[in-house]
Design a protein around this motif. Structure first.
Motif, short mmCIF file in Angstrom:
data_model
loop_
_atom_site.label_atom_id
_atom_site.label_comp_id
_atom_site.label_asym_id
_atom_site.label_seq_id
_atom_site.Cartn_x
_atom_site.Cartn_y
_atom_site.Cartn_z
N ASN A 188 0.70 -1.33 -0.03
CA ASN A 188 -0.09 0.09 0.03
C ASN A 188 0.86 1.15 -0.21
OD1 ASN A 188 -2.12 1.64 0.38
ND2 ASN A 188 -2.08 1.59 2.57
N ILE A 189 0.72 2.18 -1.22
CA ILE A 189 1.67 3.26 -0.88
C ILE A 189 0.85 4.43 -0.46
CG2 ILE A 189 2.55 2.24 -3.01
CD1 ILE A 189 1.63 4.71 -4.72
N ILE A 190 1.73 5.53 -0.21
CA ILE A 190 1.27 6.88 -0.02
C ILE A 190 1.67 7.89 -1.34
CG2 ILE A 190 3.06 7.38 1.64
CD1 ILE A 190 -0.48 8.74 1.77
N ASN A 191 1.12 8.62 -2.12
CA ASN A 191 1.51 9.40 -3.08
C ASN A 191 1.58 10.75 -2.78
OD1 ASN A 191 2.20 9.89 -5.75
ND2 ASN A 191 0.29 8.90 -6.44
N ARG A 192 2.06 11.50 -3.52
CA ARG A 192 2.38 12.97 -3.53
C ARG A 192 1.33 13.56 -4.36
NH1 ARG A 192 6.84 15.84 -1.98
NH2 ARG A 192 5.66 17.59 -2.54
N GLU A 193 1.17 14.83 -4.32
CA GLU A 193 0.12 15.83 -4.99
C GLU A 193 0.76 15.85 -6.55
OE1 GLU A 193 2.98 18.83 -3.93
OE2 GLU A 193 2.22 17.18 -3.21
N THR A 235 4.04 5.60 10.59
CA THR A 235 2.66 5.26 11.54
C THR A 235 1.91 4.24 10.89
OG1 THR A 235 1.35 7.05 10.26
CG2 THR A 235 2.53 7.70 12.37
N GLY A 236 2.35 3.56 9.83
CA GLY A 236 1.56 2.49 9.27
C GLY A 236 0.45 2.67 8.42
N VAL A 237 0.35 4.01 8.14
CA VAL A 237 -1.10 4.28 7.47
C VAL A 237 -0.56 3.61 5.83
CG1 VAL A 237 -2.02 6.24 5.93
CG2 VAL A 237 -1.58 6.41 8.49
N ALA A 238 0.72 3.67 5.39
CA ALA A 238 0.99 3.17 4.34
C ALA A 238 2.60 2.29 4.43
CB ALA A 238 1.33 4.05 3.07
N ASP A 239 2.75 1.61 3.37
CA ASP A 239 3.72 0.53 3.65
C ASP A 239 5.00 1.19 2.76
OD1 ASP A 239 2.62 -1.65 4.50
OD2 ASP A 239 1.65 -1.81 2.49
N VAL A 240 4.91 2.21 1.78
CA VAL A 240 5.84 2.92 0.95
C VAL A 240 5.58 3.89 0.63
CG1 VAL A 240 5.27 1.86 -0.95
CG2 VAL A 240 7.73 2.37 -0.83
N GLY A 241 6.49 5.01 0.45
CA GLY A 241 6.36 6.36 -0.27
C GLY A 241 7.36 6.54 -1.05
N VAL A 242 7.37 7.64 -1.78
CA VAL A 242 8.42 8.02 -2.69
C VAL A 242 8.73 9.69 -2.20
CG1 VAL A 242 9.40 8.98 -4.87
CG2 VAL A 242 7.87 6.96 -4.64
N GLY A 243 10.27 9.56 -1.97
CA GLY A 243 10.57 11.19 -1.47
C GLY A 243 12.01 11.15 -1.28
N ILE A 244 12.55 12.11 -0.61
CA ILE A 244 13.87 12.50 -0.49
C ILE A 244 14.87 11.82 0.85
CG2 ILE A 244 13.89 14.38 -1.85
CD1 ILE A 244 14.19 16.10 0.62
N GLU A 245 15.88 11.57 0.98
CA GLU A 245 16.66 10.98 1.92
C GLU A 245 16.28 11.87 3.04
OE1 GLU A 245 20.91 8.65 2.96
OE2 GLU A 245 20.83 10.18 1.24
N LYS A 246 16.59 12.93 3.12
CA LYS A 246 16.56 13.92 4.43
C LYS A 246 15.39 13.78 5.22
CE LYS A 246 18.52 16.98 6.72
NZ LYS A 246 19.68 16.67 7.77
#
Length: 312
Positions: A188-193, A235-246
């Motif tokens: 389950n992913i979490i996306n950006r706008e 928090t477990g709302v999603a398993d994975v998301g795309v973003g930056i290391e910082k």
């Protein structure tokens, strides 16, 4: 309205029912006076009331012949306001240096790369940060800029290099490591706008890997910044998301690096921006600025200040 002493930019945009970029444009033009509380801009409630009263139109306005109203004279102090658009903390450091070494006053917009670039085309942003991956060329930023800033001369300067990839839960229990893993039914992913650099990276990678967004669980669930995406994974709302290391290190989730992205700045080349471009070049090339970037960690300044592209 007078129950509140002051409003944030977001609150003003909600009251006026316009975008935050429109509010920033009004601030830049001097039509909405603001003051600062730390890094945050606020608008006095009385000033907002005065703006609304001054722009009300009554029946006579519609029935009377059109009148030519001369534009408001912009004072020198207004012309020194510039809007920097983007979300990375490095932009806050840049704004601080610009104010320290020039007469410019910096205002911040936190829109994503594509929306910021469109705002620049429309004349409401002065410095835009971009990190937009093009799947056909494998190049960052320039393919998009050439299409959007048609008819505008500009300069593209590198700000930093940084890693982009997956936020995953501690220990990566689902063993997520590739773009293909996102299509697994239990992920389950979490996306950006839409319009953000991270969203463009995801959509381009799905396209070149022949993965339909329809099979990605959670694709429609969006957050508006890197920290919110990382927090959703934490928090477990999603398993994975795309973003930056910082952001991964700030929130405390594991990070799977997939690509080194070029985080660049765009400034229009016009007579009004000649001094601004000079100031930005000097700052980016200075050892002091680069040492501050180094102290943050997770940023590569080996290309900072390099001119990536410039129209003539």
């Amino acid at each position: 309205m007078t129950k509140e002493l002051s409003y944030t930019i977001e609150e003003v945009s909600q009251i006026l029912k316009v975008s935050k970029l429109t509010v920033y444009d009004l601030v830049k033009k001097g039509e909405l006076p603001v003051f600062r509380v730390g890094r945050q801009m606020r608008l006095d409630a009385k000033d907002l009331e005065n703006y609304i009263e001054n722009h009300k139109m009554n029946q006579r306005d519609f029935s009377s012949p059109a009148q030519v109203v001369p534009p408001r004279k912009i004072e020198a102090k207004d012309s020194r306001n510039i809007v920097i658009s983007g979300q990375d903390i490095v932009l806050d450091i840049l704004g601080k240096h610009i104010e320290k070494y020039s007469d410019y006053k910096t205002l911040r917009s936190y829109e994503g790369s594509l929306n910021s670039l469109i705002a620049m085309y429309n004349g409401t942003c002065d410095i835009v940060s971009v990190h937009m991956f093009d799947g056909d060329s494998g190049e960052y930023n320039l393919p998009y800029i050439k299409k959007i800033l048609v008819g505008h001369p500009y300069i593209l300067i590198n700000l930093v290099l940084r890693k982009a990839g997956f936020y995953v839960q501690k220990g990566n229990p689902l063993n997520i490591s590739t773009w293909d893993d996102l299509s697994k039914k239990h992920v389950n992913i979490i996306n950006r706008e839409k319009g953000s650099g991270a969203r463009i990276l995801l959509d381009e990678q799905l396209r070149i890997h022949n993965i339909s967004p329809k099979v990605i669980k959670g694709y429609e669930h969006e957050e508006s910044n890197h920290l919110s995406v990382a927090s959703a994974v934490s928090t477990g709302v999603a398993d994975v998301g795309v973003g930056i290391e910082k952001a991964a290190k700030m929130v405390g989730v594991d990070f799977i690096p997939l690509i080194t992205e070029r985080y660049d700045l765009v400034i229009l080349k016009n007579p009004e921006n000649k001094h601004l471009i000079h100031i930005v070049k000097e700052i980016l090339s200075s050892p002091l600025f680069q040492s501050e970037i180094t102290s943050l960690g997770d940023y590569d300044h080996s290309k900072t200040g390099s001119i990536i592209y410039e129209t003539f």
